[in-house]
Motif scaffolding. Structure first.
Motif, PDB file in Angstrom:
ATOM      1  N   PRO A 138       0.825  -1.206   0.000  1.00 43.32           N
ATOM      2  CA  PRO A 138       0.000   0.000   0.000  1.00 43.32           C
ATOM      3  C   PRO A 138       0.862   1.260   0.000  1.00 43.32           C
TER       4      PRO A 138
ATOM      5  N   ASP B 170      -4.657  -2.030  -6.628  1.00 43.83           N
ATOM      6  CA  ASP B 170      -5.877  -1.228  -6.498  1.00 43.83           C
ATOM      7  C   ASP B 170      -6.041  -0.319  -7.714  1.00 43.83           C
TER       8      ASP B 170
ATOM      9  N   THR C 168      -8.974  -6.746 -10.844  1.00 45.30           N
ATOM     10  CA  THR C 168     -10.099  -6.063 -10.191  1.00 45.30           C
ATOM     11  C   THR C 168      -9.779  -4.592  -9.945  1.00 45.30           C
ATOM     12  N   ALA C 169      -8.566  -4.173 -10.291  1.00 46.31           N
ATOM     13  CA  ALA C 169      -8.116  -2.804 -10.028  1.00 46.31           C
ATOM     14  C   ALA C 169      -8.827  -1.800 -10.922  1.00 46.31           C
ATOM     15  N   GLN C 170      -8.784  -0.553 -10.496  1.00 49.49           N
ATOM     16  CA  GLN C 170      -9.189   0.552 -11.362  1.00 49.49           C
ATOM     17  C   GLN C 170      -8.073   0.756 -12.388  1.00 49.49           C
TER      18      GLN C 170
ATOM     19  N   ARG D  69      -3.265   3.308  -1.543  1.00 48.46           N
ATOM     20  CA  ARG D  69      -3.664   2.354  -2.575  1.00 48.46           C
ATOM     21  C   ARG D  69      -2.431   1.728  -3.227  1.00 48.46           C
ATOM     22  N   ARG D  70      -2.597   0.511  -3.699  1.00 46.84           N
ATOM     23  CA  ARG D  70      -1.511  -0.207  -4.391  1.00 46.84           C
ATOM     24  C   ARG D  70      -1.546   0.198  -5.865  1.00 46.84           C
TER      25      ARG D  70
END
Length: 284
Positions: A9, A37, A59-61, A85-86
């Motif tokens: 993160p 993320d 599943t990330a943006q 966020r990652r």
């Protein structure tokens, strides 16, 4: 999974992607894509194809991050990092930042005292260098040669005395013109290699002098992703000229000149039989 295997993160992760063959993808790339993320991708469609080829579930943006959006989206990425966020940054092929987007994000993260890490992987520069057969002990990556003939000639003139092996990217439609300019600027007898479609089905590495490679490219349509590797000035001017006498001595003793040139070249790094043969013909 442990933190060592997935992005942390608040840390910007630069991830290398395959330059052609999806099987070259490191395991850490797959895990990073699945755990991210946010993924900043040079081309979101190519990222989607890569994920499908790797069997990775994203599943990330996903945001588009390329030369036209870097300035606008870099502050947004920094905010995402500050929020914990990652964030994973990938380009179409190879290592981000190296002739690809990413430098602006890296510089901004460092200036903001945010952590940056790299998932290493495939590199067209190192792959072409290793396959070229040219001295790898000292080399320089020059990126893409200038598009205009004047600037291209000026660059090659400035590099002509450089003893390091030089690596260039080039577009297939400019390859013939660039090789011709290199033959003029570096000398037609300078050893070089053209690597095409590395790691792909039609991979080809063509080796020879710049004069030979310029003629080869002039006579056909060059296709695919291109890397040009050029030997440093020492590979001809220093080494070959000093070995011509040995070739001529062996020829005088009854050996075929081509065989003599090949044998002498095999015993000395950084020079080819073609170069020695051509120089021996001039001095005979």
């Amino acid at each position: 999974m442990s933190d060592e295997q997935t992005p942390r993160p608040g840390e910007l992760t630069l991830a290398a992607t395959p330059i052609g063959n999806p099987l070259d993808a490191p395991v850490r790339l797959v895990r990073a894509l699945e755990a991210a993320d946010v993924i900043a991708a040079e081309d979101t469609r190519r990222l989607g194809r890569l994920a499908r080829n790797l069997g990775a579930s994203i599943t990330a943006q996903v945001i588009a991050y390329h030369e036209h959006t870097e300035a606008e989206r870099t502050p947004w990425l920094l905010d995402a990092l500050r929020d914990g966020r990652r964030v994973v940054l990938v380009t179409d092929a190879g290592m981000p930042v190296v002739s690809d987007p990413g430098y602006r994000a890296v510089r901004a993260a460092i200036d903001a005292e945010l952590p940056v890490t790299v998932i290493p992987g495939p590199s067209a520069v190192l792959t072409a260098l290793a396959a070229s057969g040219l001295p790898p002990d000292r080399f320089a990556f020059e990126g893409f040669a200038p598009r205009t003939s004047g600037r291209r000639a000026a660059l090659f003139a400035a590099l002509a005395a450089d003893e390091r092996t030089l690596v260039f990217f080039e577009s297939p439609r400019r390859t013939a013109a660039t090789l011709a300019a290199m033959a003029e600027g570096f000398g037609a007898q300078r050893p070089a290699a053209v690597a095409r479609e590395l790691t792909k089905t039609h991979e080809e590495v063509r080796r020879g002098t710049l004069g030979e490679l310029a003629a080869w490219a002039r006579e056909r349509e060059v296709l695919g992703e291109i890397v040009i590797v050029v030997g440093g000035s020492r590979t001809v001017e220093a080494d070959a000229a000093g070995l011509v006498g040995e070739v001529l001595e062996r020829t005088a003793a009854g050996e075929r000149m081509k065989d003599a040139a090949r044998a002498v070249a095999a015993a000395h790094e950084g020079v080819t039989g073609r170069e020695l043969y051509a120089l021996a013909l001039e001095h005979r």
